[in-house]
Scaffold this motif. Structure first.
Motif, PDB file in Angstrom:
ATOM      1  N   ALA A   1     -49.158 -10.573  33.605  1.00 56.66           N
ATOM      2  CA  ALA A   1     -49.873  -9.460  34.220  1.00 56.66           C
ATOM      3  C   ALA A   1     -50.485  -9.902  35.541  1.00 56.66           C
ATOM      4  O   ALA A   1     -50.819 -11.083  35.732  1.00 56.66           O
ATOM      5  CB  ALA A   1     -50.956  -8.949  33.287  1.00 56.66           C
TER       6      ALA A   1
ATOM      7  N   GLY B   1     -45.715  -0.525  33.660  1.00 58.93           N
ATOM      8  CA  GLY B   1     -46.063  -0.342  35.062  1.00 58.93           C
ATOM      9  C   GLY B   1     -45.292   0.768  35.735  1.00 58.93           C
ATOM     10  O   GLY B   1     -44.720   1.639  35.079  1.00 58.93           O
TER      11      GLY B   1
ATOM     12  N   THR C   1     -39.450  -5.035  28.161  1.00 60.28           N
ATOM     13  CA  THR C   1     -40.852  -5.311  27.860  1.00 60.28           C
ATOM     14  C   THR C   1     -41.064  -5.535  26.372  1.00 60.28           C
ATOM     15  O   THR C   1     -41.798  -6.442  25.955  1.00 60.28           O
ATOM     16  CB  THR C   1     -41.736  -4.156  28.352  1.00 60.28           C
ATOM     17  OG1 THR C   1     -41.465  -3.901  29.732  1.00 60.28           O
ATOM     18  CG2 THR C   1     -43.211  -4.485  28.185  1.00 60.28           C
TER      19      THR C   1
ATOM     20  N   GLN D   1     -46.720  -8.038  32.079  1.00 61.81           N
ATOM     21  CA  GLN D   1     -46.118  -6.879  32.724  1.00 61.81           C
ATOM     22  C   GLN D   1     -44.603  -7.038  32.680  1.00 61.81           C
ATOM     23  O   GLN D   1     -44.056  -7.995  33.226  1.00 61.81           O
ATOM     24  CB  GLN D   1     -46.577  -6.709  34.160  1.00 61.81           C
ATOM     25  CG  GLN D   1     -46.004  -5.443  34.812  1.00 61.81           C
ATOM     26  CD  GLN D   1     -46.529  -5.237  36.212  1.00 61.81           C
ATOM     27  OE1 GLN D   1     -47.628  -5.661  36.531  1.00 61.81           O
ATOM     28  NE2 GLN D   1     -45.729  -4.573  37.049  1.00 61.81           N
TER      29      GLN D   1
END
Length: 568
Positions: free
Chosen positions: A104, A143, A158, A99
């Motif tokens: 995650a 997210g 990311t 994430q």
């Protein structure tokens, strides 16, 4: 309950809980088709789609084994052992889920859409086999993003985090998401290549040696950022006609929409004449897998892009095999080589079996049921890409054949191959007739009436304004666009030196690629000339990748030893 409602209702409980908090632009628009001919993912992976299943079988045995690819979008696939919804023996096996720039969190942002995209790439379900079932997939969720500001900084962070997985060796990264222009913080934002996420893609592609594959979504009210990138591949999606993927789907927006979306000052298309679509891949009525293992049917460019990204894994497995056993150079791993190979091997017109059309597997139709050769891209040297079709339809097997032609440096070359090379700067004394250039002389005469395809790619130079000198993008940092140098590509008779007497050329002033698809007028020897037309950046050398494919007359091909002798 109808099947489409069932599909919409099959979201995971965790994602339904989080979905209302996710940044809305991150979910790619998905169209659900009404016609349901052949529905399995295996169709799109098979010979009626991209013909990748042939590469899974002997003697090729290419399944993406040990090759790392990446996935970035709003949510992520499920992972058994971490997420309750994910089943044991999950056929969609993800190597790692993350994430933004961290690990995650269990059961958070598990997303049906992300799982569908992942299943196109790596599903090991026999009936719904993915394009590269043994590839190592690293998937990251961006997210929830709160407030009214753009999420591009988090999206860039990311993407970098994914590019650095597998010890920094991720060969392709799939984007089945995007940002709307109305969310971009720049005043009067446009698709000019200068959105932060677009700059990030071009920077990361060059620095991390990863080919970014972007779902093509320009038009009205869509999510077009970063489809104005220069260094990646933008993908439109095809639909089936009589069971074969042979026509671009009507739901695709072309590169030049004639309307203005609400809330925008201009159409959502690239500024100037540069077109956005590079390639077409299957995306209509694709049957895929939810995190809980249920099958789902859906359509969109979201599912075309991963066909391309996973094909890179197949090609890179072959390239690594050749590096180990056949003496290939590490140039085979360059993202620009992959881009040139994939675009040059695309299908335009079906070969009738005589080889004149380079063994192409289909005739691809645009929305008006016209072919590539009916377009301005075929008749205007300044336009390398069809506005809807790019260079044509993905054909994984032909891409393998193109790649397997091997690397050939300037000089005498075989009728099919590729090269990764560079050109020096032009000097102040350089005249128009003596611009820096290099020639690729096809050793065997080309056959009259046959076609030659050639694709030249290079990178826009984007660098990081690294305020803390840590070599990484951090939230708050920006990029510096050094610019795009201009290279041109000419097809010339073997003994001709004047480019004005070339028989055809690709001389776009605005693109980071050139593409030639031309019917040879008479049998004879020809050469391709790469010309460094204009320098913009400060670099002393301009790297490029070139792929070519022609049809030889019945003459024995040259050996590599002969090539090295002639080149020297």
């Amino acid at each position: 309950m109808g099947i489409f409602q069932q599909i919409l209702d099959r979201s995971s409980s965790s994602y339904r809980h989080q979905a209302k908090h996710l940044w809305p632009p991150l979910a790619l628009l998905i169209g659900l088709g009404a016609g349901i001919p052949a529905l399995a993912l295996s169709v799109s992976v098979g010979e009626d789609g991209i013909d990748a299943r042939r590469l899974h079988q002997p003697p090729y045995n290419l399944t993406g084994k040990k090759i790392a690819i990446g996935q970035v979008e709003g949510g992520r696939p499920g992972l058994f052992g971490l997420d309750k919804i994910s089943i044991s023996n999950n056929p969609v096996t993800v190597t790692q889920v993350l994430q933004i720039d961290g690990p995650a969190i269990a059961d958070e942002f598990v997303d049906d859409h992300a799982n569908h995209v992942a299943s196109v790439m790596v599903s090991q379900e026999k009936r719904l086999i993915g394009v590269a079932p043994d590839a190592r997939l690293f998937s990251a969720a961006i997210g929830p993003l709160t407030g009214e500001l753009s999420g591009q900084p988090q999206e860039c962070l990311t993407s970098q985090h994914i590019a650095l997985r597998n010890s920094g060796d991720v060969r392709a990264i799939n984007f089945s998401f995007g940002e709307p222009l109305v969310s971009d913080p720049r005043p009067d934002a446009s698709l000019d290549g200068n959105a932060l996420l677009t700059q990030c893609v071009d920077w990361s592609s060059r620095v991390h040696k990863a080919l970014y594959v972007i779902a093509g979504n320009q038009g009205g009210g869509g999510i077009p950022i970063p489809t104005d990138n220069f260094n990646g591949i933008n993908v439109a999606y095809s639909t089936q006609v009589d069971g074969r993927f042979v026509k671009v789907d009507y739901a695709n927006s072309s590169s030049e929409p004639a309307f203005r979306p609400r809330g925008a000052d201009s159409p959502e298309s690239n500024v100037g004449p540069r077109r956005s679509i590079n390639l077409v891949a299957p995306g209509d009525d694709i049957r895929m897998l939810d995190p809980n293992g249920q099958e789902v049917l859906s359509s969109g460019s979201s599912f075309a892009a991963p066909h391309v990204a996973a094909t890179v894994a197949l090609l890179q497995e072959w390239g690594d095999r050749q590096i180990r056993t056949a003496g290939w150079q590490l140039d085979a791993r360059e993202p620009m080589v992959m881009k040139a190979v994939l675009l040059n091997a695309a299908d335009k017109l079906r070969d009738e079996g005589n080889g004149q059309l380079l063994g192409m597997g289909r005739t691809l139709l645009d929305e008006s049921n016209l072919t590539w050769v009916d377009s301005d891209a075929y008749t205007d040297p300044k336009i390398p890409l069809h506005r809807e079709l790019g260079t044509g339809h993905l054909n994984a097997f032909r891409a393998y054949e193109q790649f397997n032609g091997g690397q050939w440096g300037p000089g005498n070359v075989t009728v099919r191959g590729w090269d990764y090379n560079s050109l020096p700067l032009n000097t102040a004394e350089t005249s128009d007739q003596h611009l820096a250039h290099t020639d690729y002389a096809i050793e065997t005469p080309l056959k009259a009436g046959s076609y030659l395809a050639a694709t030249l790619t290079w990178e826009r130079q984007v660098s990081l304004e690294d305020s803390d000198d840590n070599g990484l993008y951090d939230i708050g940092e920006s990029f510096d666009v050094g610019g795009l140098n201009n290279l041109n590509l000419y097809l010339m008779p073997i003994d001709e030196e004047d480019t004005s007497k070339s028989i055809w050329s690709s001389v776009s002033d605005v693109d980071s690629l050139e593409h030639i698809f031309y019917q040879i007028p008479k049998s004879g020897r020809y050469k391709l000339r790469v010309v460094y037309e204009q320098q913009v950046t400060r670099e002393t050398l301009q790297p490029y990748a070139l792929a070519w494919w022609g049809v030889a007359e019945a003459v024995a091909p040259i050996s590599r030893a002969q090539h090295e002798h002639h080149s020297n």
